[in-house]
Design a protein around this motif. Structure first.
Motif, PDB file in Angstrom:
ATOM      1  N   UNK A  20      29.876 -33.670   9.431  1.00  0.00           N
ATOM      2  CA  UNK A  20      29.676 -32.306   8.921  1.00  0.00           C
ATOM      3  C   UNK A  20      31.056 -31.671   8.801  1.00  0.00           C
ATOM      4  N   UNK A  21      31.619 -31.758   7.592  1.00  0.00           N
ATOM      5  CA  UNK A  21      32.995 -31.355   7.353  1.00  0.00           C
ATOM      6  C   UNK A  21      33.068 -30.228   6.330  1.00  0.00           C
ATOM      7  N   UNK A  22      34.269 -29.758   6.074  1.00  0.00           N
ATOM      8  CA  UNK A  22      34.502 -28.614   5.184  1.00  0.00           C
ATOM      9  C   UNK A  22      33.852 -28.788   3.821  1.00  0.00           C
ATOM     10  N   UNK A  23      33.958 -29.976   3.251  1.00  0.00           N
ATOM     11  CA  UNK A  23      33.424 -30.183   1.903  1.00  0.00           C
ATOM     12  C   UNK A  23      31.895 -30.112   1.853  1.00  0.00           C
ATOM     13  N   UNK A  24      31.242 -30.133   3.002  1.00  0.00           N
ATOM     14  CA  UNK A  24      29.782 -30.100   3.058  1.00  0.00           C
ATOM     15  C   UNK A  24      29.232 -28.704   3.335  1.00  0.00           C
TER      16      UNK A  24
END
Length: 112
Positions: A20-24
């Protein structure tokens, strides 16, 4: 990462696949906005069964989802956190802001 959503009566479960990262973050917020706007759902469960990492933007997104739901008198619960994700929440003290359940059936039962 891919998200999948599933509605259980008046609760939307957002399954997080991968990190669960920034791009998501935008995808997760879109799922919440759609649930609130189109389906009138204000209670959400974030299912981390297939997630092994949460970055700072992912944490901020979780807090944004919680704030948005609380404005609508809804709730957010977290389920299936692995030890690594649980430790991230503990270190950042975010775990205190969320109710965590060990599995999805428990979370859904307590939402009613």
């Amino acid at each position: 990462m891919a998200l999948h959503t599933q509605d259980y009566e008046k609760v939307c479960v957002i399954g997080i696949q991968g990190d669960f990262m920034a791009e998501d973050s935008a995808q997760a917020m879109n799922a919440v906005n759609e649930g609130i706007g189109k389906r009138q759902i204000v209670d959400f469960v974030l299912d981390f069964q297939s997630c092994t990492m949460i970055d700072s933007q992912g944490l901020e997104t979780m807090l944004s989802i919680k704030r948005k739901c609380e404005e609508m008198f809804g709730r957010v619960k977290l389920v299936n956190l692995d030890d690594h994700c649980r430790k991230i929440l503990e270190i950042t003290r975010i775990e205190q802001r969320f109710e965590c359940c060990r599995d999805l059936p428990t979370a859904l039962k307590t939402m009613r």
